[in-house]
Design a protein around this motif. Structure first.
Motif, PDB file in Angstrom:
ATOM      1  N   UNK A 147       1.043  -1.053   0.127  1.00 43.73           N
ATOM      2  CA  UNK A 147      -0.189  -0.032   0.084  1.00 43.73           C
ATOM      3  C   UNK A 147       0.804   1.199   0.028  1.00 43.73           C
ATOM      4  N   UNK A 148       2.026   1.275   0.833  1.00 40.09           N
ATOM      5  CA  UNK A 148       2.985   2.338   0.632  1.00 40.09           C
ATOM      6  C   UNK A 148       3.532   2.681  -0.666  1.00 40.09           C
ATOM      7  N   UNK A 149       3.928   1.408  -1.112  1.00 40.54           N
ATOM      8  CA  UNK A 149       4.676   1.581  -2.344  1.00 40.54           C
ATOM      9  C   UNK A 149       3.573   2.294  -3.387  1.00 40.54           C
ATOM     10  N   UNK A 150       2.156   1.816  -3.388  1.00 35.84           N
ATOM     11  CA  UNK A 150       1.293   2.099  -4.373  1.00 35.84           C
ATOM     12  C   UNK A 150       0.947   3.847  -3.851  1.00 35.84           C
ATOM     13  N   UNK A 151       0.851   4.152  -2.976  1.00 38.78           N
ATOM     14  CA  UNK A 151       0.820   5.477  -2.605  1.00 38.78           C
ATOM     15  C   UNK A 151       2.062   6.364  -2.880  1.00 38.78           C
ATOM     16  N   UNK A 152       3.274   5.918  -2.778  1.00 37.64           N
ATOM     17  CA  UNK A 152       4.479   6.711  -3.438  1.00 37.64           C
ATOM     18  C   UNK A 152       4.248   6.873  -4.817  1.00 37.64           C
ATOM     19  N   UNK A 153       3.994   5.548  -5.527  1.00 34.94           N
ATOM     20  CA  UNK A 153       4.032   5.604  -7.054  1.00 34.94           C
ATOM     21  C   UNK A 153       2.773   6.809  -7.504  1.00 34.94           C
ATOM     22  N   UNK A 154       1.738   6.618  -6.659  1.00 36.08           N
ATOM     23  CA  UNK A 154       0.703   7.685  -7.279  1.00 36.08           C
ATOM     24  C   UNK A 154       1.282   9.035  -7.145  1.00 36.08           C
ATOM     25  N   UNK A 155       1.922   9.245  -6.240  1.00 39.51           N
ATOM     26  CA  UNK A 155       2.489  10.773  -5.672  1.00 39.51           C
ATOM     27  C   UNK A 155       3.353  11.191  -6.908  1.00 39.51           C
ATOM     28  N   UNK A 156       4.255  10.255  -7.279  1.00 39.82           N
ATOM     29  CA  UNK A 156       5.106  10.555  -8.356  1.00 39.82           C
ATOM     30  C   UNK A 156       4.638  10.584  -9.852  1.00 39.82           C
ATOM     31  N   UNK A 157       3.631   9.811  -9.862  1.00 38.90           N
ATOM     32  CA  UNK A 157       2.705   9.906 -11.327  1.00 38.90           C
ATOM     33  C   UNK A 157       2.005  11.126 -11.410  1.00 38.90           C
ATOM     34  N   UNK A 164       2.774  14.148 -14.402  1.00 36.70           N
ATOM     35  CA  UNK A 164       1.836  14.310 -15.551  1.00 36.70           C
ATOM     36  C   UNK A 164       1.918  13.595 -16.869  1.00 36.70           C
ATOM     37  N   UNK A 165       2.177  14.422 -17.745  1.00 35.52           N
ATOM     38  CA  UNK A 165       2.360  13.629 -19.001  1.00 35.52           C
ATOM     39  C   UNK A 165       3.760  14.061 -19.628  1.00 35.52           C
ATOM     40  N   UNK A 166       4.718  14.585 -18.968  1.00 32.62           N
ATOM     41  CA  UNK A 166       5.931  14.824 -19.221  1.00 32.62           C
ATOM     42  C   UNK A 166       6.395  13.342 -19.461  1.00 32.62           C
ATOM     43  N   UNK A 167       7.431  13.516 -20.541  1.00 34.55           N
ATOM     44  CA  UNK A 167       8.289  12.415 -21.203  1.00 34.55           C
ATOM     45  C   UNK A 167       9.610  12.577 -20.567  1.00 34.55           C
ATOM     46  N   UNK A 168       9.883  11.323 -19.602  1.00 29.18           N
ATOM     47  CA  UNK A 168      11.025  11.563 -19.165  1.00 29.18           C
ATOM     48  C   UNK A 168      12.371  10.884 -19.612  1.00 29.18           C
ATOM     49  N   UNK A 169      13.453  11.597 -19.329  1.00 29.02           N
ATOM     50  CA  UNK A 169      14.554  10.425 -19.706  1.00 29.02           C
ATOM     51  C   UNK A 169      14.562   9.413 -18.864  1.00 29.02           C
ATOM     52  N   UNK A 170      15.434   8.202 -19.404  1.00 28.29           N
ATOM     53  CA  UNK A 170      15.520   6.925 -18.820  1.00 28.29           C
ATOM     54  C   UNK A 170      16.153   7.088 -17.333  1.00 28.29           C
ATOM     55  N   UNK A 171      17.132   7.691 -17.253  1.00 31.18           N
ATOM     56  CA  UNK A 171      17.993   7.801 -16.174  1.00 31.18           C
ATOM     57  C   UNK A 171      17.118   8.475 -15.055  1.00 31.18           C
ATOM     58  N   UNK A 172      16.301   9.372 -15.395  1.00 30.77           N
ATOM     59  CA  UNK A 172      15.433  10.181 -14.354  1.00 30.77           C
ATOM     60  C   UNK A 172      14.263   9.267 -13.868  1.00 30.77           C
ATOM     61  N   UNK A 173      13.819   8.497 -14.939  1.00 34.06           N
ATOM     62  CA  UNK A 173      12.748   7.601 -14.631  1.00 34.06           C
ATOM     63  C   UNK A 173      13.116   6.447 -13.861  1.00 34.06           C
ATOM     64  N   UNK A 174      14.021   5.917 -14.024  1.00 32.56           N
ATOM     65  CA  UNK A 174      14.614   4.821 -13.066  1.00 32.56           C
ATOM     66  C   UNK A 174      14.944   5.327 -11.780  1.00 32.56           C
ATOM     67  N   UNK A 175      15.321   6.640 -11.639  1.00 37.33           N
ATOM     68  CA  UNK A 175      15.763   7.125 -10.402  1.00 37.33           C
ATOM     69  C   UNK A 175      14.398   7.394  -9.463  1.00 37.33           C
ATOM     70  N   UNK A 176      13.330   8.074 -10.349  1.00 37.56           N
ATOM     71  CA  UNK A 176      12.330   8.298  -9.394  1.00 37.56           C
ATOM     72  C   UNK A 176      11.354   7.200  -9.082  1.00 37.56           C
ATOM     73  N   UNK A 177      11.149   6.173 -10.109  1.00 40.19           N
ATOM     74  CA  UNK A 177      10.356   4.976 -10.036  1.00 40.19           C
ATOM     75  C   UNK A 177      10.935   3.814  -9.293  1.00 40.19           C
ATOM     76  N   UNK A 178      12.397   3.864  -9.039  1.00 40.17           N
ATOM     77  CA  UNK A 178      13.008   2.909  -8.046  1.00 40.17           C
ATOM     78  C   UNK A 178      13.520   3.412  -7.043  1.00 40.17           C
ATOM     79  N   UNK A 179      14.262   4.520  -7.059  1.00 42.02           N
ATOM     80  CA  UNK A 179      15.241   4.657  -5.964  1.00 42.02           C
ATOM     81  C   UNK A 179      14.347   5.619  -5.136  1.00 42.02           C
ATOM     82  N   UNK A 180      13.910   6.636  -5.689  1.00 41.34           N
ATOM     83  CA  UNK A 180      13.136   7.818  -4.742  1.00 41.34           C
ATOM     84  C   UNK A 180      11.798   7.348  -4.348  1.00 41.34           C
TER      85      UNK A 180
END
Length: 851
Positions: free
Chosen positions: A525-535, A539-555
């Motif tokens: 539940x915490x993971x989903x909550x964190x993911x929803x905040x990041x998503x 918004x609709x921005x297109x992220x570079x792979x490095x930033x996407x990996x950082x946000x959705x894995x590490x952060x």
């Protein structure tokens, strides 16, 4: 067994003492109301008896009694409440409640000497015992649960029936003692006992339910599952009993007065009937009578019985075999089996984990009942055996044939139970109530063993279940049973203790499984909550792979841990600083084409880097490559020209690893919890020290990164560029588990049924990677992630299914609820035998009388 031979001092903790006081108040409130109702009707009943009296003396006796009872009413109610209250006090002090009375049964008293008793005392005892038996029968499960819970209060010592405060024995004997002071004639007392049963004891079920609820709320076996032998009542017998009580009060009570007492079943009480005149026919008697008629019809066409004098009036007369003769013949067969019996241990099963009874061996065991019958008939001619005993012999044989054909029992249990045919045949011949009375102790024991065989025996794991305890009890019956049926009571109690231990172990294992699943659920539940905040931030921005990996894995992982440690983390300053990092990174996307932003990024980059590195200190060095890739990306944004091809070279490989690495990161934290059975407030792996998380949550803002700078960066609105115009498919994929697809109308109906399904309900799942369907019990549901957890009989988790998956499987009949049987195994067998005989000979509309 003496109940007063030794008193056990008991020191109750405050919680248990308070719970007992509350239970006492519940009982006293109930008795006050019901006694008031009873005494309001006493005068009418006694005056009606006076009107029907055949002599002036009897008429005067009932009229005088009405006056005495009316005048003594308040005293009687006071004495009764005091006796009930004292029972709770004595129980709390470790004293035996039976000590308050001088007319209790010997089994609850330390009186061992014989003594003469008057006829009045005998009539009073029988009247009391009838009331107690009926109350114990109608409230069997509630009283069993009370006994278990009160035993825990007593430190584990078994609590006998008389030591249950406000139990049937305590309640009725208190009433008997209360009316002693009036010194009324026994016929008047019998009327009062009848009214006490009707207005007080018949309603005791609600009291015992509240009684149990109160103790459960005090933490005394809150999850107790009733595994005691059940006393099923058919709808028919229940209605008959109700109609008798609601009928003519005077005629029923008069029958009790004039006739003294009704006949009581030698098997231990009636099964839904009533004592005295107008006794109803129970379901067991109805089925048994029908079967006997069917057997008689079939026997008349059997040439083996053409010379039986009870079936053929023209047959030559013979001397019929007596019951002692039959019992002796059956005893000889049992003695032979006792010498030939071999346990599983002697067959190699004890040391062989894969030991099984194959089909060929089982077929041999199936012949045992027929061989026993043939051996009996070779010793005692068929034509010399009374038809009533022939019915018993055939019916017991068919009963065991039904058991051995039951697909729900493991073969090894069928083989074991087959050895009980001869002992139980002897029981049925000695006491025919075995075949009609649900409360007969031997019948209850057989039902208990069959239930245990179905639920607690796995041929692949014999050591873990009830097989060997069952085997020990079967051996005792084979070797020790002669003609004393009381042996079955002792065996049933011992076997019940074994089942209770299995239940307790399963309950503990199930609770651990629930706690572990709660921990995993909270993490998810915490993971989903964190993911929803990041998503939502992206918004609709297109992220570079490095930033996407950082946000959705590490952060996201760091945010997950913050939420796990503190469900209110979103209201903390540490959370705001964590969100500022996300906003700052998203703002940095515009630095590629905006010189002002590029300059600003160069200024804040050192402080931003330090802030991210400190945040990652609580996670793991495992993410250092991803963090470095993000820093390289931010450095590239600070240059005049961006080389987009630099990142694309690794994109294919990186894309393949994104989701796998993300799942692995969370799995590492969950793995420790699965092995150590995470509790709800500690679901984080041991490798993550609490001090690390707290240091991250309280991380101060870097001195070189001013709060105003971060806020100005986060609030910047001109970061659209081309990144805001293109939808990022990968981001949508990552958000897919946040916005769940709604259920269809048909699925909503099934989901509603699931929501109304109680924990403890059994399910069957087909196609669970095995040929054999999986049977599992619903143990827990997560309102956060909408997942159902199922456990096996031993309390071990065997399946976790999302709501939608389970709904779909149930709609397709891949998964289904197992409806509990409406009656005991024994009754099911009798009903099946009746239907089988009807198919062979036709239905029988009248019931045979068993004289």
């Amino acid at each position: 067994m003496s109940s007063t031979a030794s008193e056990t001092p008991v020191i109750l903790d405050e919680g248990h003492r308070s719970a007992l006081h509350e239970c006492r108040d519940i009982a006293l409130v109930f008795f006050t109301a019901q006694l008031d109702d009873m005494f309001n009707n006493v005068n009418d009943a006694l005056w009606d008896f006076a009107d029907k009296a055949e002599t002036n003396e009897f008429q005067r006796r009932f009229i005088d009694a009405a006056t005495v009872v009316t005048g003594s009413r308040s005293d009687l109610e006071y004495i009764y409440r005091e006796l009930i209250s004292k029972g709770f006090t004595d129980f709390a002090a470790g004293r035996h409640i039976a000590d308050m009375f001088d007319n209790v049964p010997r089994e609850y008293s330390d009186k061992n000497e014989m003594e003469l008793v008057s006829r009045n005392a005998v009539e009073e005892y029988v009247a009391i015992q009838n009331i107690v038996d009926k109350s114990k029968s109608s409230c069997f499960q509630q009283l069993y649960a009370l006994g278990q819970r009160l035993s825990l209060i007593r430190g584990g010592a078994k609590v006998n029936d008389f030591d249950i405060p406000a139990g049937p024995l305590h309640s009725v004997y208190s009433f008997s003692k209360a009316i002693e002071s009036m010194e009324l004639a026994m016929d008047i007392n019998l009327v009062l006992f009848f009214l006490f049963e009707k207005y007080v004891m018949k309603e005791m079920g609600t009291v015992y339910e509240k009684y149990n609820e109160c103790l459960a709320e005090a933490g005394i076996f809150p999850n107790l599952k009733i595994v005691a032998p059940k006393v099923p009542h058919s709808e028919q017998s229940a209605q008959e009993e109700a109609s008798e009580f609601e009928g003519d009060d005077e005629s029923d009570a008069e029958a009790g007065v004039q006739g003294g007492t009704g006949e009581r079943s030698s098997g231990g009480g009636s099964a839904g009937g009533t004592s005295g005149s107008g006794q109803g026919v129970t379901l067991g008697e109805e089925i048994f009578g029908s079967i006997c008629n069917l057997l008689a019809m079939r026997r008349q066409q059997d040439p083996l019985f053409e010379l039986h004098p009870e079936l053929n009036p023209n047959a030559p007369p013979v001397v019929m075999a007596s019951k002692p003769t039959l019992v002796a013949a059956i005893g000889d067969i049992q003695a032979t089996h006792s010498r030939e019996y071999k346990s599983v241990s002697s067959l190699g099963g004890h040391d062989d984990p894969d030991f099984k009874v194959d089909t060929a061996i089982l077929e041999q065991y199936k012949q045992n009942p027929f061989e026993d019958q043939n051996q009996l008939f070779s010793g005692v001619e068929r034509r010399r055996i009374p038809t009533a005993d022939l019915d018993t012999i055939e019916l017991v044989g068919m009963l065991f044939e039904y058991v051995l054909n039951d697909t729900g029992l493991p073969n090894i249990v069928k083989a074991l139970i087959s050895h009980l045919h001869t002992p139980f045949l002897k029981v049925a011949v000695l006491d025919q109530d075995f075949l009609v009375d649900d409360q007969h102790v031997a019948r209850q024991l057989l039902d208990m063993m069959l239930d245990a065989g179905r639920n607690w025996v796995d041929e692949n794991h014999l050591q873990q279940g009830a097989y060997y305890p069952m085997e020990r009890q079967v051996e005792r019956i084979i070797h020790e049973f002669r003609e004393d049926i009381s042996l079955f009571s002792e065996i049933m109690q011992d076997f019940q203790n074994d089942i209770d231990m299995l239940e307790q172990k399963a309950m503990a294992a199930e609770e651990r499984a629930r706690e572990a699943e709660r921990g995993r659920d909270r993490l998810e539940a915490a993971r989903r909550q964190a993911k929803s905040v990041i998503v939502a931030r992206i918004g609709k921005r297109k992220l570079p792979v490095a930033m996407k990996r950082f946000l959705f894995q590490i952060w996201m992982y760091r945010m997950t841990l913050m939420l796990v440690r503190n469900p209110n983390a979103e209201q903390t300053d540490a959370w705001e600083r964590t969100i500022m990092i996300i906003d700052t990174l998203l703002w940095s996307l515009g630095a590629q084409k905006d010189p002002a932003k590029r300059k600003k990024l160069r200024e804040i980059f050192p402080a931003l880097k330090r802030r991210i590195e400190k945040g990652l200190a609580s996670v793991s060095d495992y993410y250092e490559p991803e963090a470095q890739a993000l820093f390289d990306l931010l450095l590239s944004y600070q240059k005049e020209k961006v080389q987009p091809k630099v990142e694309e070279k690794q994109q294919v490989v990186v894309e393949q690893k994104v989701e796998a690495d993300q799942q692995a990161a969370v799995a590492e934290e969950v793995e420790g919890s699965q092995e150590q059975e995470i509790v709800a407030d500690q679901p984080v792996a041991e490798s993550l020290e609490q001090s690390q998380v707290e240091s991250v949550a309280d991380q101060p803002v870097a001195d070189s990164l001013e709060q105003s700078q971060v806020e100005s960066v986060a609030d910047s609105s001109d970061v659209s560029l081309e990144h805001d115009l293109e939808a990022e498919e990968d981001i949508e994929d990552m958000a897919s588990d946040i916005d769940e697809e709604p259920l269809t109308p048909q699925e909503e109906v099934m989901a509603l049924r699931l929501r109304n399904t109680e924990f403890g309900t059994w399910f069957q799942f087909d196609g669970e990677d095995t040929d054999k369907p999986l049977k599992a019990k619903l143990s827990w549901f997560s309102p956060l992630t909408k997942r159902y957890m199922f456990v096996d009989r031993n309390g071990v988790q065997v399946a976790v299914k999302p709501l939608k998956t389970l709904v779909r499987e149930m709609s397709e009949d891949i998964s289904r609820i197992i409806e509990p049987p409406g009656m005991s195994f024994f009754n099911l067998a009798m009903q099946s035998i009746k239907e089988m005989l009807e198919r062979a000979t036709g239905p029988v509309k009248t019931m045979a009388s068993r004289q």
